[in-house]
Design an enzyme around this catalytic site. Structure first.
Site, PDB file in Angstrom:
ATOM      1  N   CYS A 119      -2.620  11.214   3.575  1.00 45.10           N
ATOM      2  CA  CYS A 119      -3.233  10.675   2.212  1.00 45.10           C
ATOM      3  C   CYS A 119      -2.803  11.473   1.205  1.00 45.10           C
ATOM      4  O   CYS A 119      -2.502  10.423   0.090  1.00 45.10           O
ATOM      5  CB  CYS A 119      -4.694  10.345   2.111  1.00 45.10           C
ATOM      6  N   HIS A 123      -4.456   2.156   7.112  1.00 44.42           N
ATOM      7  CA  HIS A 123      -2.909   2.174   6.917  1.00 44.42           C
ATOM      8  C   HIS A 123      -2.417   3.184   8.464  1.00 44.42           C
ATOM      9  O   HIS A 123      -3.154   3.364   9.044  1.00 44.42           O
ATOM     10  CB  HIS A 123      -2.795   3.155   5.889  1.00 44.42           C
ATOM     11  N   GLU A 175       0.879  -1.202   0.050  1.00 42.38           N
ATOM     12  CA  GLU A 175      -0.229   0.157   0.096  1.00 42.38           C
ATOM     13  C   GLU A 175       0.610   1.792   0.036  1.00 42.38           C
ATOM     14  O   GLU A 175       0.751   2.090  -0.032  1.00 42.38           O
ATOM     15  CB  GLU A 175      -1.162   0.166   1.281  1.00 42.38           C
TER      16      GLU A 175
END
Length: 447
Positions: free
Chosen positions: A371, A250, A174
């Site tokens: 993000c 995350h 990721e």
């Protein structure tokens, strides 16, 4: 030689909508099918980029991807011209069309993992695009991500681009959302901290039970090898599986780093004391202290951290040497979080200032300030080799705002995704954007 951290923020794409595609991301699920405002979303992101550039930060822009993704719709059996393909997808599988129209590439913390030249044995900056194979709508991003990164970081003397890891669960990756780099000056050697949620080849280790762990240790180790990192300055840490099950999909939802500082929740990591002892020892080997700022559960719960994205913040070193934490408006609206932040900047830690930004359109889809950005540490020579057209300044800010005004809608619902005008509007916008940013032909429709 002087070093810089350059934040490359993702520009929100014209098809930004609320589809609830990200199981394990509670904000994404909660806001499913709400009306979105792509124009506002893009402008909120641009305002943050410009504000940080005005603070003296180096700030870049990463272009959105082509959506709807017609090539994948064709692979899945829809035929005819492009407009017919989209119309068929809406008729037979609107959920699939929604998935392939997602503006998720805006969250560039998932675009790639980046290792600076000071840490790599060949003294070049290494990029590996993330395969994002845990979610179908994100698994199609790596190819365009690589094209965009190669158009920005072209010079092979300074930059190396690796293919995404194999698209299998064993190598679930990721990107930078599960990667922290600790150290001093950005041009000097640091300690890279890879955070993973599970280890496939050792099933005896604990893992989450409710939500998936998206990053594997096997993927993190492969990236460390590709980037030619020294084991003596690399750490692998498992995220606490209990917080994954509370919506921490995350690591950048529960921890964030900058230089010597790791700002994190009390429950962020498994075997935290042991992990921090290794980090402290490896930081000492490069002549740096390790500063842990731990937020206790009795001040901010994990649920409040997830709801406000306290840790999905940016910690930035200002030109005066102090550090500013950049948080979303939701952190100010929560009494416990705001109280902690204001106490923290009086504690004598390196973080001594707070900046708040309204990123509501992104937040409702589950993405905060961290993000939206990919951090790239560069020395002066490498910075001069970056495509200058993507670096934020007054002119680019004005040009991109005018571009958004010209091409973006101010409301979008799921049923609008089949509108043939939206497909053509989006392509016209992206074609123009590649000229503004000097990217060349990076999209399938341009080839």
């Amino acid at each position: 030689m002087k070093g810089y951290e350059v934040n490359f923020d993702g520009l929100v794409g014209p098809t930004h909508h609320y589809a609830g595609l990200s199981f394990g991301n509670e904000a994404s699920t909660k806001n499913r099918n709400n009306l979105s405002n792509p124009k506002l979303a893009a402008k909120q992101g641009l305002l943050k980029m410009k504000a940080l550039a005005d603070m003296g930060m180096k700030q870049g822009v990463l272009a959105p991807h082509e959506r709807p993704h017609v090539p994948m719709l064709r692979r899945l059996g829809f035929t005819g011209d492009d407009i017919s393909v989209v119309a068929q997808a809406m008729r037979y599988s609107p959920e699939l069309l929604s998935s392939l129209s997602s503006a998720s590439p805006m969250w560039t913390a998932n675009a790639a993992t980046v290792s600076p030249s000071a840490d790599s044995q060949d003294e070049r900056v290494h990029f590996t695009a993330a395969n994002l194979n845990n979610k179908f709508h994100r698994s199609i991003e790596a190819e365009t991500t690589s094209q965009v990164l190669q158009a920005i970081f072209k010079n092979e003397r300074h930059f190396v681009h690796h293919e995404a890891l194999p698209q299998v669960a064993l190598f679930g990756d990721e990107g930078a959302a599960n990667h922290n780099r600790l150290g001093g000056d950005y041009a000097k050697r640091g300690v890279q901290v890879f955070v993973y949620g599970q280890q496939h080849l050792n099933n005896g280790l604990p893992g989450p039970k409710r939500y998936p762990a998206r990053q594997t240790r096997e993927a993190s180790e492969a990236i460390a090898r590709l980037h030619r990192l020294d084991e003596a300055h690399t750490v692998f840490v498992q995220q606490n599986p209990d917080v994954i099950d509370q919506g921490v999909f995350h690591n950048d939802v529960i921890a964030v780093s900058n230089q010597q500082v790791l700002f994190h929740h009390q429950h962020a990591f498994l075997n935290q004391d042991q992990a921090f002892a290794e980090i402290r020892q490896k930081m000492a080997s490069i002549g740096e202290d390790f500063i842990s700022i731990e937020v206790p559960e009795n001040r901010v719960t994990v649920d409040d951290a997830v709801a406000t994205y306290l840790f999905n913040s940016q910690i930035l070193t200002r030109p005066d040497g102090g550090m500013t934490i950049v948080v979303p408006e939701e952190s100010r609206q929560n009494a416990a979080v705001w109280s902690y932040l204001n106490d923290m900047i009086q504690m004598g830690t390196p973080i001594d200032a707070i900046q708040v930004y309204d990123l509501r359109e992104s937040m409702r889809n589950g993405g905060g300030p961290a993000c939206l950005r990919l951090r790239v540490a560069l020395n002066e020579t490498e910075l001069n080799a970056v495509n200058p057209k993507v670096l934020m300044n007054d002119q680019l800010f004005m040009t991109l705002n005018q571009w958004v005004d010209k091409h973006y809608r101010d409301r979008l619902a799921q049923e609008d995704l089949a509108d043939p005008h939206l497909l053509m509007e989006s392509r016209m916008a992206l074609d123009e954007l590649t000229k503004i940013l000097g990217l060349g032909s990076v999209y399938p429709f341009q080839k």
